[in-house]
Design a protein around this motif. Structure first.
Motif, short mmCIF file in Angstrom:
data_model
loop_
_atom_site.label_atom_id
_atom_site.label_comp_id
_atom_site.label_asym_id
_atom_site.label_seq_id
_atom_site.Cartn_x
_atom_site.Cartn_y
_atom_site.Cartn_z
N ARG A 1 0.77 -1.31 -0.09
CA ARG A 1 0.01 0.23 -0.22
C ARG A 1 0.87 1.35 -0.06
O ARG A 1 0.42 2.27 -0.73
CB ARG A 1 -0.94 -0.02 1.12
N LYS B 1 -5.55 4.26 -6.53
CA LYS B 1 -6.63 4.96 -5.79
C LYS B 1 -7.91 5.67 -6.17
O LYS B 1 -8.97 5.63 -5.88
CB LYS B 1 -5.78 6.33 -4.89
N ASP C 1 -10.17 2.89 -7.24
CA ASP C 1 -11.12 2.35 -5.76
C ASP C 1 -12.05 3.48 -5.76
O ASP C 1 -13.13 2.91 -5.53
CB ASP C 1 -10.00 2.46 -4.57
N GLU C 2 -11.71 4.63 -5.99
CA GLU C 2 -12.96 5.71 -5.79
C GLU C 2 -13.99 5.42 -6.92
O GLU C 2 -15.04 5.59 -6.60
CB GLU C 2 -12.29 6.91 -6.10
#
Length: 94
Positions: free
Chosen positions: A53, A61, A64-65
């Motif tokens: 990570r 990221k 993921d959003e």
């Protein structure tokens, strides 16, 4: 009954790093920081498991959003379809 200490994430990370670097054995680290040796092993494992990570890119990221937004949209659609189904079932006399 012993009350457990609250140990913040920074200290856990420091202990885990020391365990990984093998600057001292687990028993010594546990005694120095006043924790059970099993905790030191657990923190070391967590650090190694989650090390990736730290090097994730912004693209991951963003993905993921986007996934989170898509999931929210799907839950909203499920809600609407459930309401429609219940309404139609009531109207049809079921």
């Amino acid at each position: 009954m012993r009350k457990q200490k609250k140990i913040d994430a920074a200290l856990r990370a420091r202990v885990a790093l020391e365990a990984i670097r093998e600057q001292a054995n687990v028993a010594e680290l546990a005694q120095r920081y006043g924790v059970h040796p099993n905790r030191v092993y657990l923190w070391k494992k967590q650090l190694l498991d989650n090390a990736v990570r730290a090097f994730e890119t912004a693209a991951v990221k963003v993905t993921d959003e986007a996934s989170r937004r898509e999931i929210d949209d799907l839950y909203a659609k499920i809600g609407r379809l459930t309401v429609e189904r219940d309404f139609l079932a009531k109207r049809s006399g079921r």
